[in-house]
Scaffold this motif. Structure first.
Motif, PDB file in Angstrom:
ATOM      1  N   SER A  35       0.554  -0.768  -0.200  1.00  0.00           N
ATOM      2  CA  SER A  35       0.175  -0.046   0.061  1.00  0.00           C
ATOM      3  C   SER A  35       0.742   1.203  -0.073  1.00  0.00           C
ATOM      4  CB  SER A  35      -1.273   0.087   0.827  1.00  0.00           C
ATOM      5  OG  SER A  35      -1.770  -1.244   0.867  1.00  0.00           O
ATOM      6  N   LEU A  36       2.168   1.282   1.174  1.00  0.00           N
ATOM      7  CA  LEU A  36       2.780   2.142   0.769  1.00  0.00           C
ATOM      8  C   LEU A  36       3.361   2.827  -0.396  1.00  0.00           C
ATOM      9  CD1 LEU A  36       4.308   4.428   2.321  1.00  0.00           C
ATOM     10  CD2 LEU A  36       6.124   2.804   3.182  1.00  0.00           C
ATOM     11  N   TRP A  37       3.508   1.356  -1.037  1.00  0.00           N
ATOM     12  CA  TRP A  37       4.599   1.215  -2.429  1.00  0.00           C
ATOM     13  C   TRP A  37       3.139   2.135  -3.521  1.00  0.00           C
ATOM     14  CZ3 TRP A  37       3.802  -1.101  -6.993  1.00  0.00           C
ATOM     15  CH2 TRP A  37       4.711  -0.951  -8.114  1.00  0.00           C
ATOM     16  N   GLY A  48       3.588   6.018  -5.573  1.00  0.00           N
ATOM     17  CA  GLY A  48       4.490   6.011  -6.708  1.00  0.00           C
ATOM     18  C   GLY A  48       2.850   6.361  -7.254  1.00  0.00           C
ATOM     19  N   THR A  49       2.073   6.306  -6.579  1.00  0.00           N
ATOM     20  CA  THR A  49       0.358   7.691  -7.828  1.00  0.00           C
ATOM     21  C   THR A  49       0.755   8.824  -7.161  1.00  0.00           C
ATOM     22  OG1 THR A  49      -1.148   5.497  -7.285  1.00  0.00           O
ATOM     23  CG2 THR A  49      -1.167   7.103  -7.462  1.00  0.00           C
ATOM     24  N   TRP A  50       1.872   9.120  -6.161  1.00  0.00           N
ATOM     25  CA  TRP A  50       2.164  10.540  -5.618  1.00  0.00           C
ATOM     26  C   TRP A  50       2.638  11.028  -6.388  1.00  0.00           C
ATOM     27  CZ3 TRP A  50      -0.190  14.711  -3.801  1.00  0.00           C
ATOM     28  CH2 TRP A  50       1.054  15.730  -3.587  1.00  0.00           C
ATOM     29  N   SER A  51       3.631  10.400  -6.868  1.00  0.00           N
ATOM     30  CA  SER A  51       4.964  10.482  -7.671  1.00  0.00           C
ATOM     31  C   SER A  51       4.823  11.171  -8.998  1.00  0.00           C
ATOM     32  CB  SER A  51       6.300   9.521  -7.299  1.00  0.00           C
ATOM     33  OG  SER A  51       6.323   9.845  -6.431  1.00  0.00           O
ATOM     34  N   ILE A  52       3.835   9.689  -9.183  1.00  0.00           N
ATOM     35  CA  ILE A  52       4.007   9.737 -11.266  1.00  0.00           C
ATOM     36  C   ILE A  52       3.082  11.031 -11.106  1.00  0.00           C
ATOM     37  CG2 ILE A  52       2.768   8.675 -12.742  1.00  0.00           C
ATOM     38  CD1 ILE A  52       4.391   6.614 -11.844  1.00  0.00           C
ATOM     39  N   TRP A  79      10.062  10.337  -0.815  1.00  0.00           N
ATOM     40  CA  TRP A  79      11.554   9.441  -0.987  1.00  0.00           C
ATOM     41  C   TRP A  79      12.203   9.423   0.497  1.00  0.00           C
ATOM     42  CZ3 TRP A  79      15.575   9.756  -5.483  1.00  0.00           C
ATOM     43  CH2 TRP A  79      15.270   8.859  -5.661  1.00  0.00           C
ATOM     44  N   VAL A  80      12.329  11.153   1.396  1.00  0.00           N
ATOM     45  CA  VAL A  80      12.522  10.859   2.705  1.00  0.00           C
ATOM     46  C   VAL A  80      11.203  10.143   3.298  1.00  0.00           C
ATOM     47  CG1 VAL A  80      12.657  13.163   4.228  1.00  0.00           C
ATOM     48  CG2 VAL A  80      14.139  12.944   2.016  1.00  0.00           C
ATOM     49  N   LEU A  81       9.563  10.340   2.837  1.00  0.00           N
ATOM     50  CA  LEU A  81       9.072  10.216   4.177  1.00  0.00           C
ATOM     51  C   LEU A  81       8.685   8.481   3.853  1.00  0.00           C
ATOM     52  CD1 LEU A  81       6.029  12.574   2.755  1.00  0.00           C
ATOM     53  CD2 LEU A  81       7.152  12.682   5.435  1.00  0.00           C
TER      54      LEU A  81
END
Length: 96
Positions: free
Chosen positions: A20-22, A26-30, A63-65
């Motif tokens: 779920s974290l991944w 990923g959704t946020w970054s993209i 990435w930091v989070l």
């Protein structure tokens, strides 16, 4: 039908949390990078802590989070479970 073993339940829960974290990261970054990064012109480029703003909020901060959340998950949520005695291990205890 028998209930799943506690170790299997724990492993499934941990895998669900990490997956779920991944997906969220990923959704946020993209999403954020595609929404704010594509079509950016040099005159509209702003910087946050030395990064272009869309890279800071879309890549660096997630990435930091994720690193901090991974530490939290590994040190708080993941627990050791006794796997029991291996076959032949009991015999070794009494041979000494």
């Amino acid at each position: 039908m028998a209930a799943p073993h506690p170790i299997l339940q724990s492993a499934r829960r941990e895998a669900l949390i990490v997956a779920s974290l991944w997906v969220v990261a990923g959704t946020w970054s993209i999403g954020f990078c595609s929404w704010n990064g594509y079509g950016a012109t040099p005159d509209k480029l702003h910087f946050t802590l030395g990064f272009p703003t869309w890279i800071f909020w879309g890549v660096a901060l997630p990435w930091v989070l994720c690193a901090l959340l991974s530490l939290l998950i590994a040190n708080v949520l993941m627990t050791d479970v006794d796997l029991g005695v291996e076959p032949g291990e009991e015999e070794d205890l009494f041979d000494a």
